[in-house]
Design an enzyme around this catalytic site. Structure first.
Site, mmCIF file in Angstrom:
data_model
loop_
_atom_site.group_PDB
_atom_site.id
_atom_site.type_symbol
_atom_site.label_atom_id
_atom_site.label_comp_id
_atom_site.label_asym_id
_atom_site.label_seq_id
_atom_site.Cartn_x
_atom_site.Cartn_y
_atom_site.Cartn_z
ATOM 1 N N HIS A 22 -0.430 8.905 -0.158
ATOM 2 C CA HIS A 22 0.085 7.980 0.621
ATOM 3 C C HIS A 22 -0.130 8.405 2.671
ATOM 4 O O HIS A 22 -0.592 9.113 3.008
ATOM 5 C CB HIS A 22 1.362 7.513 0.789
ATOM 6 C CG HIS A 22 2.224 7.368 -0.756
ATOM 7 N ND1 HIS A 22 2.141 6.214 -0.780
ATOM 8 C CD2 HIS A 22 2.355 8.238 -1.932
ATOM 9 C CE1 HIS A 22 2.236 6.093 -1.877
ATOM 10 N NE2 HIS A 22 2.555 7.241 -2.594
ATOM 11 N N TYR A 51 9.011 10.909 -1.224
ATOM 12 C CA TYR A 51 7.646 11.866 -0.786
ATOM 13 C C TYR A 51 7.854 12.822 -1.129
ATOM 14 O O TYR A 51 8.969 13.417 -0.842
ATOM 15 C CB TYR A 51 6.341 11.480 0.464
ATOM 16 C CG TYR A 51 6.360 10.505 0.531
ATOM 17 C CD1 TYR A 51 5.407 9.084 -0.025
ATOM 18 C CD2 TYR A 51 6.590 9.356 1.731
ATOM 19 C CE1 TYR A 51 5.031 8.092 0.353
ATOM 20 C CE2 TYR A 51 6.390 8.405 2.579
ATOM 21 C CZ TYR A 51 5.729 7.578 1.650
ATOM 22 O OH TYR A 51 5.113 6.051 1.375
ATOM 23 N N HIS A 127 -2.353 5.688 -2.510
ATOM 24 C CA HIS A 127 -1.329 4.624 -3.534
ATOM 25 C C HIS A 127 -2.329 2.755 -3.461
ATOM 26 O O HIS A 127 -1.702 2.347 -4.402
ATOM 27 C CB HIS A 127 -0.397 4.294 -2.061
ATOM 28 C CG HIS A 127 0.413 3.291 -2.424
ATOM 29 N ND1 HIS A 127 1.541 2.677 -1.084
ATOM 30 C CD2 HIS A 127 1.228 3.339 -3.268
ATOM 31 C CE1 HIS A 127 2.332 2.270 -1.968
ATOM 32 N NE2 HIS A 127 2.087 1.694 -2.810
ATOM 33 N N LYS A 133 -2.250 -3.010 -0.987
ATOM 34 C CA LYS A 133 -2.153 -2.082 0.171
ATOM 35 C C LYS A 133 -3.956 -1.282 0.249
ATOM 36 O O LYS A 133 -4.747 -1.150 -0.613
ATOM 37 C CB LYS A 133 -1.018 -0.469 0.159
ATOM 38 C CG LYS A 133 0.449 -1.816 0.133
ATOM 39 C CD LYS A 133 1.308 -0.593 0.101
ATOM 40 C CE LYS A 133 3.034 -1.352 -0.534
ATOM 41 N NZ LYS A 133 3.938 -0.903 0.127
ATOM 42 N N CYS A 135 -3.291 1.397 2.227
ATOM 43 C CA CYS A 135 -2.680 2.510 2.252
ATOM 44 C C CYS A 135 -3.182 4.200 0.504
ATOM 45 O O CYS A 135 -3.814 3.524 -0.326
ATOM 46 C CB CYS A 135 -1.175 2.963 1.212
ATOM 47 S SG CYS A 135 -0.249 4.871 1.699
#
Length: 147
Positions: A22, A51, A127, A133, A135
């Site tokens: 990420h 995380y 991710h 996304k 990411c």
């Protein structure tokens, strides 16, 4: 890049099948700490940082959530994954971009290599492979395919 000797790399009893990369979605160069992310995640209703590892701008790898606990970083994948985040991911105008410093690039390779030694069957993904996304703002699956 050598991983900090006191970093907790005990093998989780969870069945780890994925390592998910990420970004913090913060502007390039902005310092972000584990405490900052922990605060953001608590504000969102999490019970702490989601995380497991945080790669800071200078390449320092900080411990986030203990690996024996499921993460809170990728819906539908938390039970069997390790979450790794690098600080950055946005340009000065707030657009998604790969802002990794050279130190972060090296640290990510070292960290992901270590995690793959501990969890040899775990696939590395970004991710964005699981959510709508951008990411982590680069193709982590492709970049780390050889690890």
């Amino acid at each position: 890049m050598e991983i900090h000797k006191q970093m907790a790399f005990e093998k989780s009893r969870r069945n780890i099948t994925e390592i998910i990369v990420h970004c913090t979605a913060t502007p390039a160069g902005r310092r972000v700490s584990v405490a900052d992310i922990d605060s953001w995640h608590r504000q969102r209703g999490f019970n702490g940082i989601g995380y497991h590892y945080v790669v800071e701008l200078d390449g320092h790898i900080a411990q986030g959530r203990p690996v024996h606990l499921a993460g809170a970083h990728c819906k539908g994948h938390n039970i069997n994954s390790i979450g790794v985040v690098y600080v950055g991911g946005l340009d000065a105008d707030g657009r998604a971009t790969d802002t990794r410093t050279a130190a972060q690039r090296n640290a990510l390779i070292a960290l992901l290599s270590q995690l793959r030694r501990i969890y040899p069957g775990a696939a590395i993904h970004g991710h964005r492979d699981f959510a709508a996304k951008e990411c982590p703002c680069f193709n982590a699956t492709k970049e780390y395919a050889a690890l």
